[in-house]
Design an enzyme around this catalytic site. Sequence first.
Site, PDB file in Angstrom:
ATOM      1  N   SER A   8       0.505  -1.185   0.129  1.00 28.40           N
ATOM      2  CA  SER A   8       0.141  -0.315   0.030  1.00 28.40           C
ATOM      3  C   SER A   8       0.606   0.762  -0.274  1.00 28.40           C
ATOM      4  CB  SER A   8      -0.545  -0.097   0.952  1.00 28.40           C
ATOM      5  OG  SER A   8      -1.495   1.708   1.644  1.00 28.40           O
ATOM      6  N   HIS A  33      -1.062  -1.571  -4.063  1.00 30.78           N
ATOM      7  CA  HIS A  33      -2.939  -0.954  -3.461  1.00 30.78           C
ATOM      8  C   HIS A  33      -2.510   0.457  -3.247  1.00 30.78           C
ATOM      9  CE1 HIS A  33      -5.891  -1.536  -0.659  1.00 30.78           C
ATOM     10  NE2 HIS A  33      -5.682  -1.459  -0.133  1.00 30.78           N
ATOM     11  N   ASP A  35      -4.577   3.732  -2.223  1.00 30.05           N
ATOM     12  CA  ASP A  35      -5.942   4.126  -0.821  1.00 30.05           C
ATOM     13  C   ASP A  35      -5.932   5.470  -1.349  1.00 30.05           C
ATOM     14  OD1 ASP A  35      -6.488   1.899   0.609  1.00 30.05           O
ATOM     15  OD2 ASP A  35      -3.971   2.256   0.970  1.00 30.05           O
ATOM     16  N   MET A  37      -9.263   8.317  -0.439  1.00 28.77           N
ATOM     17  CA  MET A  37     -10.113   8.970   0.996  1.00 28.77           C
ATOM     18  C   MET A  37     -10.298   9.917   1.092  1.00 28.77           C
ATOM     19  SD  MET A  37      -7.071   7.482   3.897  1.00 28.77           S
ATOM     20  CE  MET A  37      -6.648   5.933   3.591  1.00 28.77           C
ATOM     21  N   HIS A  66      -8.258   0.804  -3.801  1.00 27.78           N
ATOM     22  CA  HIS A  66      -9.231   1.192  -2.720  1.00 27.78           C
ATOM     23  C   HIS A  66     -10.365   2.142  -2.861  1.00 27.78           C
ATOM     24  CE1 HIS A  66      -9.464   0.326   2.079  1.00 27.78           C
ATOM     25  NE2 HIS A  66     -10.629  -0.110   1.310  1.00 27.78           N
ATOM     26  N   MET A  68     -11.771   4.470  -0.169  1.00 28.29           N
ATOM     27  CA  MET A  68     -12.995   4.577   0.910  1.00 28.29           C
ATOM     28  C   MET A  68     -13.141   6.293   0.955  1.00 28.29           C
ATOM     29  SD  MET A  68      -9.315   3.307   3.514  1.00 28.29           S
ATOM     30  CE  MET A  68      -8.580   3.272   1.582  1.00 28.29           C
ATOM     31  N   MET A 137     -11.769  -5.346   5.310  1.00 22.74           N
ATOM     32  CA  MET A 137     -10.692  -4.725   6.222  1.00 22.74           C
ATOM     33  C   MET A 137     -10.540  -4.816   7.462  1.00 22.74           C
ATOM     34  SD  MET A 137     -10.479  -1.593   4.798  1.00 22.74           S
ATOM     35  CE  MET A 137      -8.994  -0.679   6.157  1.00 22.74           C
ATOM     36  N   GLY A 142      -8.716   4.183   7.083  1.00 24.22           N
ATOM     37  CA  GLY A 142      -8.866   5.857   7.731  1.00 24.22           C
ATOM     38  C   GLY A 142      -7.295   5.544   7.528  1.00 24.22           C
ATOM     39  N   PHE A 143      -6.205   5.016   8.032  1.00 23.05           N
ATOM     40  CA  PHE A 143      -4.918   5.348   8.350  1.00 23.05           C
ATOM     41  C   PHE A 143      -4.130   3.896   8.203  1.00 23.05           C
ATOM     42  CE2 PHE A 143      -7.872   7.779  10.914  1.00 23.05           C
ATOM     43  CZ  PHE A 143      -6.994   9.533  10.911  1.00 23.05           C
ATOM     44  N   GLY A 144      -2.653   4.130   7.773  1.00 24.07           N
ATOM     45  CA  GLY A 144      -2.030   2.907   8.014  1.00 24.07           C
ATOM     46  C   GLY A 144      -1.337   3.235   9.155  1.00 24.07           C
ATOM     47  N   GLY A 145      -0.150   2.067   9.102  1.00 18.66           N
ATOM     48  CA  GLY A 145      -0.008   1.682  11.076  1.00 18.66           C
ATOM     49  C   GLY A 145      -0.867   1.120  12.104  1.00 18.66           C
ATOM     50  N   ASP A 175      -7.324  -5.844   4.622  1.00 18.75           N
ATOM     51  CA  ASP A 175      -5.689  -4.944   4.483  1.00 18.75           C
ATOM     52  C   ASP A 175      -6.195  -4.374   5.543  1.00 18.75           C
ATOM     53  OD1 ASP A 175      -5.345  -2.136   3.990  1.00 18.75           O
ATOM     54  OD2 ASP A 175      -6.407  -2.052   2.514  1.00 18.75           O
ATOM     55  N   GLY A 176      -5.079  -3.908   6.612  1.00 15.82           N
ATOM     56  CA  GLY A 176      -5.261  -3.214   7.528  1.00 15.82           C
ATOM     57  C   GLY A 176      -3.713  -4.215   8.902  1.00 15.82           C
ATOM     58  N   GLY A 177      -3.282  -3.765   8.908  1.00 17.04           N
ATOM     59  CA  GLY A 177      -2.324  -4.478   9.662  1.00 17.04           C
ATOM     60  C   GLY A 177      -1.369  -6.094   9.998  1.00 17.04           C
ATOM     61  N   GLY A 197       0.894  -2.017   4.221  1.00 12.20           N
ATOM     62  CA  GLY A 197       1.365  -0.395   3.960  1.00 12.20           C
ATOM     63  C   GLY A 197       2.977  -0.454   5.315  1.00 12.20           C
TER      64      GLY A 197
HETATM   65  C1  DX5 Z   1      -6.270   1.968   5.773  1.00 14.96           C
HETATM   66  C2  DX5 Z   1      -5.843   1.853   3.786  1.00 14.96           C
HETATM   67  C3  DX5 Z   1      -4.788   0.399   4.148  1.00 14.96           C
HETATM   68  C4  DX5 Z   1      -3.490   1.489   4.645  1.00 14.96           C
HETATM   69  C5  DX5 Z   1      -2.996  -0.557   5.765  1.00 14.96           C
HETATM   70  O1  DX5 Z   1      -6.925   2.332   5.516  1.00 14.96           O
HETATM   71  O2  DX5 Z   1      -7.303   1.040   3.857  1.00 14.96           O
HETATM   72  O3  DX5 Z   1      -4.466   0.114   2.536  1.00 14.96           O
HETATM   73  O4  DX5 Z   1      -2.112   1.349   3.806  1.00 14.96           O
HETATM   74  O5  DX5 Z   1      -1.913   0.253   5.923  1.00 14.96           O
HETATM   75  P1  DX5 Z   1      -0.843  -0.599   6.915  1.00 14.96           P
HETATM   76  O6  DX5 Z   1      -0.943  -2.084   6.232  1.00 14.96           O
HETATM   77  O7  DX5 Z   1       0.339   0.142   7.623  1.00 14.96           O
HETATM   78  O8  DX5 Z   1      -1.781  -1.878   8.364  1.00 14.96           O
HETATM   79 ZN    ZN Z   2      -6.615   0.056   1.390  1.00 13.55          ZN
END
Ligand code: DX5
Ligand code: ZN
Length: 221
Positions: A8, A33, A35, A37, A66, A68, A137, A142-145, A175-177, A197
């Site tokens: 991502s 990927h 994102d 938003m 993706h 959002m 999800m 909304g956020f990475g990490g 997707d996520g974590g 990501g």
């Molecule tokens: C979050 C995004 C993800 C995000 C994942 O809303 O859809 O694609 O980049 O990031 P990580 O892998 O750091 O959780």
């Molecule tokens: Zn995503």
Amino acid sequence: MEAKVAPSLLSADFGNLARDVEIVNNSLADYIHVDIMDGVFVPNISIGFPVMSAIKKAARKPLDVHLMISNPDAYIDRFCEAGADILTVHYEACTHLHRTIEHIKCFGKKVGVAINPHTPVEVLTDIIADIDLVLIMTVNPGFGGQSFIEHSYNKLNRLREMIEKQGANVMVEVDGGVSLKNAAKLVEHGVDILVAGNSVFGCVNSTEAIENLKKLNDGAK
Ligand code: DX5
Ligand code: ZN
């Protein structure tokens, strides 16, 4: 056992985006990927059409986009034209989801439907045969990490049952974590594509991080 990997770009260095896209181009990744938003559907704003077009120009892997965003129907044409290869909308953002799916298919693109952590997989029962990809999800979008939500395994089990029951030809993406800590377990639970990501771009050697995810290389934990 191998997974498909979709790094991502949300966690990439936006000041050096072309460089980071090139890292993914030259890696074992299967998709890029992207994102999108809008600050309405999710409490964050990421990138729009000019940046996405620039990514498309630099990319030599298919773009897994993706959305959002609220009211995705209004922008499907433009995202298809901007180079999405897979276009994923959120179940929660589409009142007439079947119509939205057909609209995306008109452009010859693959269609994905994403569901938020609180949305049961069963809402996809009557649509799963019509789509190419389900995105679960595993954090609130909304956020990475963020930290992976463990209940997701339960959803993946129920999704797998639904897919088998209907004989649906659909890919499952999470997707996520996602990291090496949970990648192998996710694949055991029927996941085809791992979005990652932070666990890719947060590493000094992103190429190696992608390869380890791809090969579910436990030794690298
Ligand atoms: C979050 C995004 C993800 C995000 C994942 O809303 O859809 O694609 O980049 O990031 P990580 O892998 O750091 O959780
Ligand atoms: Zn995503």
